[in-house]
Scaffold this motif. Sequence first.
Motif, PDB file in Angstrom:
ATOM      1  N   ALA A   1       0.871  -1.179   0.000  1.00 38.18           N
ATOM      2  CA  ALA A   1       0.000   0.000   0.000  1.00 38.18           C
ATOM      3  C   ALA A   1       0.905   1.225   0.000  1.00 38.18           C
ATOM      4  O   ALA A   1       2.108   1.120   0.276  1.00 38.18           O
ATOM      5  N   ILE A   2       0.303   2.377  -0.324  1.00 37.28           N
ATOM      6  CA  ILE A   2       1.081   3.624  -0.345  1.00 37.28           C
ATOM      7  C   ILE A   2       0.335   4.676   0.462  1.00 37.28           C
ATOM      8  O   ILE A   2      -0.877   4.840   0.296  1.00 37.28           O
ATOM      9  N   THR A   3       1.042   5.368   1.348  1.00 36.41           N
ATOM     10  CA  THR A   3       0.453   6.507   2.054  1.00 36.41           C
ATOM     11  C   THR A   3       0.929   7.772   1.355  1.00 36.41           C
ATOM     12  O   THR A   3       2.118   7.937   1.102  1.00 36.41           O
ATOM     13  N   ALA A   4      -0.020   8.659   1.018  1.00 33.35           N
ATOM     14  CA  ALA A   4       0.368   9.855   0.273  1.00 33.35           C
ATOM     15  C   ALA A   4      -0.526  11.021   0.686  1.00 33.35           C
ATOM     16  O   ALA A   4      -1.707  10.843   0.868  1.00 33.35           O
ATOM     17  N   VAL A   5       0.052  12.176   0.878  1.00 36.69           N
ATOM     18  CA  VAL A   5       1.457  12.411   0.732  1.00 36.69           C
ATOM     19  C   VAL A   5       1.902  13.243   1.928  1.00 36.69           C
ATOM     20  O   VAL A   5       1.196  14.153   2.358  1.00 36.69           O
ATOM     21  N   GLY A   6       3.043  12.901   2.499  1.00 35.75           N
ATOM     22  CA  GLY A   6       3.527  13.570   3.713  1.00 35.75           C
ATOM     23  C   GLY A   6       4.050  14.968   3.414  1.00 35.75           C
ATOM     24  O   GLY A   6       4.334  15.320   2.282  1.00 35.75           O
ATOM     25  N   THR A   7       4.167  15.777   4.472  1.00 39.55           N
ATOM     26  CA  THR A   7       4.554  17.182   4.285  1.00 39.55           C
ATOM     27  C   THR A   7       5.850  17.546   4.970  1.00 39.55           C
ATOM     28  O   THR A   7       6.355  18.634   4.771  1.00 39.55           O
ATOM     29  N   PHE A   8       6.346  16.685   5.843  1.00 45.22           N
ATOM     30  CA  PHE A   8       7.213  17.237   6.860  1.00 45.22           C
ATOM     31  C   PHE A   8       8.651  17.541   6.491  1.00 45.22           C
ATOM     32  O   PHE A   8       9.444  17.912   7.328  1.00 45.22           O
ATOM     33  N   GLY A   9       8.967  17.444   5.216  1.00 46.39           N
ATOM     34  CA  GLY A   9      10.308  17.821   4.822  1.00 46.39           C
ATOM     35  C   GLY A   9      10.524  19.317   4.745  1.00 46.39           C
ATOM     36  O   GLY A   9      11.644  19.796   4.896  1.00 46.39           O
ATOM     37  N   PHE A  10       9.453  20.081   4.506  1.00 43.98           N
ATOM     38  CA  PHE A  10       9.659  21.506   4.228  1.00 43.98           C
ATOM     39  C   PHE A  10       9.935  22.321   5.480  1.00 43.98           C
ATOM     40  O   PHE A  10       9.138  22.302   6.408  1.00 43.98           O
ATOM     41  N   PRO A  11      11.020  23.097   5.493  1.00 43.98           N
ATOM     42  CA  PRO A  11      11.191  24.042   6.593  1.00 43.98           C
ATOM     43  C   PRO A  11      10.250  25.232   6.394  1.00 43.98           C
ATOM     44  O   PRO A  11      10.151  25.766   5.290  1.00 43.98           O
ATOM     45  N   THR A  12       9.530  25.625   7.432  1.00 45.30           N
ATOM     46  CA  THR A  12       8.546  26.710   7.304  1.00 45.30           C
ATOM     47  C   THR A  12       8.700  27.697   8.461  1.00 45.30           C
ATOM     48  O   THR A  12       9.293  27.369   9.488  1.00 45.30           O
ATOM     49  N   MET A  13       8.134  28.905   8.305  1.00 46.95           N
ATOM     50  CA  MET A  13       8.132  29.861   9.416  1.00 46.95           C
ATOM     51  C   MET A  13       7.014  30.875   9.241  1.00 46.95           C
ATOM     52  O   MET A  13       6.453  31.027   8.158  1.00 46.95           O
ATOM     53  N   GLU A  14       6.672  31.563  10.323  1.00 42.35           N
ATOM     54  CA  GLU A  14       5.714  32.666  10.279  1.00 42.35           C
ATOM     55  C   GLU A  14       6.275  33.778  11.162  1.00 42.35           C
ATOM     56  O   GLU A  14       7.032  33.518  12.105  1.00 42.35           O
ATOM     57  N   ILE A  15       5.926  35.034  10.826  1.00 39.18           N
ATOM     58  CA  ILE A  15       6.576  36.172  11.493  1.00 39.18           C
ATOM     59  C   ILE A  15       5.546  37.144  12.061  1.00 39.18           C
ATOM     60  O   ILE A  15       4.546  37.458  11.405  1.00 39.18           O
ATOM     61  N   ASP A  16       5.781  37.594  13.289  1.00 39.79           N
ATOM     62  CA  ASP A  16       4.974  38.657  13.897  1.00 39.79           C
ATOM     63  C   ASP A  16       5.720  39.966  13.641  1.00 39.79           C
ATOM     64  O   ASP A  16       6.745  40.236  14.273  1.00 39.79           O
ATOM     65  N   VAL A  17       5.235  40.773  12.701  1.00 39.27           N
ATOM     66  CA  VAL A  17       6.001  41.967  12.309  1.00 39.27           C
ATOM     67  C   VAL A  17       5.977  43.044  13.386  1.00 39.27           C
ATOM     68  O   VAL A  17       6.942  43.791  13.545  1.00 39.27           O
ATOM     69  N   GLU A  18       4.882  43.146  14.148  1.00 39.56           N
ATOM     70  CA  GLU A  18       4.819  44.168  15.205  1.00 39.56           C
ATOM     71  C   GLU A  18       5.889  43.899  16.255  1.00 39.56           C
ATOM     72  O   GLU A  18       6.572  44.802  16.718  1.00 39.56           O
ATOM     73  N   ALA A  19       6.007  42.624  16.624  1.00 37.35           N
ATOM     74  CA  ALA A  19       6.998  42.264  17.642  1.00 37.35           C
ATOM     75  C   ALA A  19       8.370  42.061  17.017  1.00 37.35           C
ATOM     76  O   ALA A  19       9.352  41.853  17.726  1.00 37.35           O
ATOM     77  N   SER A  20       8.417  42.092  15.690  1.00 32.03           N
ATOM     78  CA  SER A  20       9.660  41.875  14.962  1.00 32.03           C
ATOM     79  C   SER A  20      10.351  40.583  15.394  1.00 32.03           C
ATOM     80  O   SER A  20      11.518  40.570  15.771  1.00 32.03           O
ATOM     81  N   ARG A  21       9.574  39.493  15.358  1.00 31.80           N
ATOM     82  CA  ARG A  21      10.181  38.217  15.731  1.00 31.80           C
ATOM     83  C   ARG A  21       9.480  37.065  15.015  1.00 31.80           C
ATOM     84  O   ARG A  21       8.332  37.193  14.570  1.00 31.80           O
ATOM     85  N   ILE A  22      10.198  35.959  14.964  1.00 32.80           N
ATOM     86  CA  ILE A  22       9.638  34.762  14.342  1.00 32.80           C
ATOM     87  C   ILE A  22       8.720  34.089  15.349  1.00 32.80           C
ATOM     88  O   ILE A  22       9.017  34.028  16.538  1.00 32.80           O
ATOM     89  N   LEU A  23       7.599  33.617  14.878  1.00 36.13           N
ATOM     90  CA  LEU A  23       6.657  32.890  15.736  1.00 36.13           C
ATOM     91  C   LEU A  23       7.038  31.413  15.746  1.00 36.13           C
ATOM     92  O   LEU A  23       7.210  30.841  14.684  1.00 36.13           O
ATOM     93  N   THR A  24       7.032  30.730  16.813  1.00 33.52           N
ATOM     94  CA  THR A  24       7.181  31.138  18.188  1.00 33.52           C
ATOM     95  C   THR A  24       8.644  30.965  18.571  1.00 33.52           C
ATOM     96  O   THR A  24       9.192  31.747  19.331  1.00 33.52           O
ATOM     97  N   GLN A  25       9.249  29.906  18.022  1.00 34.84           N
ATOM     98  CA  GLN A  25      10.681  29.685  18.227  1.00 34.84           C
ATOM     99  C   GLN A  25      11.434  30.278  17.036  1.00 34.84           C
ATOM    100  O   GLN A  25      10.976  30.150  15.899  1.00 34.84           O
ATOM    101  N   PRO A  26      12.581  30.905  17.273  1.00 28.09           N
ATOM    102  CA  PRO A  26      13.317  31.517  16.165  1.00 28.09           C
ATOM    103  C   PRO A  26      14.035  30.468  15.321  1.00 28.09           C
ATOM    104  O   PRO A  26      15.255  30.396  15.297  1.00 28.09           O
ATOM    105  N   SER A  27      13.252  29.646  14.634  1.00 30.21           N
ATOM    106  CA  SER A  27      13.873  28.567  13.867  1.00 30.21           C
ATOM    107  C   SER A  27      12.938  28.128  12.744  1.00 30.21           C
ATOM    108  O   SER A  27      11.953  28.796  12.446  1.00 30.21           O
TER     109      SER A  27
END
Length: 397
Positions: A204-230
């Motif tokens: 059987a095949i499971t499709a399709v996983g996502t977890f290879g992509f590095p992603t981030m989101e940013i809070d511009v008011e606080a000028s920081r990456i949400l939540t961990q800086p990574s």
Amino acid sequence: MLEVEFAGIKLKNPVIAASATPTINLDGLRRAAEGGAGAIVTKSAVFPKKVVEGMEYVKGRPTGLKPSPRFMLLNKGETYDPRLTKEGSYFTLFRVGEPYLKPEELVRMIEKIKKSVNIPVIASIAGAVDDLEEWQRLAKPMQEAGADAIELNLHAIPIVKYTNPDIVRAVKEVVSIPVIAKLMYGWEDPTELGPKVENAGADAITAVGTFGFPTMEIDVEASRILTQPSYYGAGGPWYRPVSLAFVSRLAKSVKVPILGVTGVVTWKDAVKYIMVGAAAVEVSAAIYARGYRVLGEIASGIEDFMRRKGYQRIDDFRGSILKEIVPPVKLEWGPPIKAAVDEASCDGCGDCQESCFYGAISLEEKLASVDSDKCDGCGLCVWVCPSKAVTMQRQRV
Ligand SMILES: Cc1cc2nc3c(=O)[nH]c(=O)nc-3n(C[C@H](O)[C@H](O)[C@H](O)COP(=O)(O)O)c2cc1C
Ligand code: SF4
Ligand code: SF4
């Protein structure tokens, strides 16, 4: 009514708890079963020395430790409203630095859980990229511990080598239980990758996983990456359209059953995967957002849908829309279709005029009208109109 069978494994319903934190310990496995899962895939087991080759950004992380906090949910800009998720809106689950299980931990868990639940337990394993023997050393003890199948986590690391069908071949050599290949989308066409994995012996095949992509989101008011800086891995509905398309293409290219994964949050999402050919679905992000109960809710939602539609079995609608999916080149090109505004519904806000790239919409006395000669038939105004006043109409020619 909801029973399904794939690769010889019988499920009371097609909703499977996916490999992730909800299935990282014995209690989680039990709760997934109590929550109504048709089967459980455990968190992946890896040998601690596993090399995260190709993922420079996570190289050298300390084993056994983890950052805190490491989960984040977003569905409304930089914030999260659980009610929106419950209503089915798109959300993203971010995670950073998730630990894996050690093989001996997973063996103990499988031995114990097999005594207390009566649903299939699928052991997830992830070996080193270039060490086929390591995959074999991971798989064998899982079978001996009583696992009903093995899922190969081929999706966690975004490098081409990971889709190597030899991994499937190697594991098939040492176990007799079904082997499921969990793929990720990156470089290979599913219509080529699917048959390669199938020919290597995947059941059987499971499709399709996502977890290879590095992603981030940013809070511009606080000028920081949400939540961990990574960099986070991300799951959830944001990726579902990609996965649905992948599964539909896979379903046209392989005979082995497909387990649809990514973005299954409501029963509708599960039905979508089944309609494009999946035999069952796996659920992860929805459990983080809504708890294990979501598994049973999805299953009973599918059942209600089937009753409404008069379906007796999942197979009655599995792949039901596959036939109508064609490549873009086979669509009707240049049809005589133009926008039309319903005068009674239009409040003259002008949003459609702002959006039209072809200058086809004008406003007079707070009423929009479409110049058919200029209208390109693109359909954008239908979506931007807040009053649902625009429809696309086929012209008589
Ligand atoms: C925190 C976390 C840990 C995960 N760990 C694994 C894993 O160990 N093995 C695996 O095959 N997939 C793992 N996944 C991927 C999920 O099984 C699933 O493929 C992915 O989250 C997409 O589905 P979703 O949109 O329902 O979350 C993990 C996902 C999350 C969020
Ligand atoms: S369908 Fe496209 S081209 Fe026609 S009026 Fe609407 S936005 Fe303009
Ligand atoms: S967006 Fe809709 S309501 Fe607004 S002017 Fe256009 S048709 Fe009228």
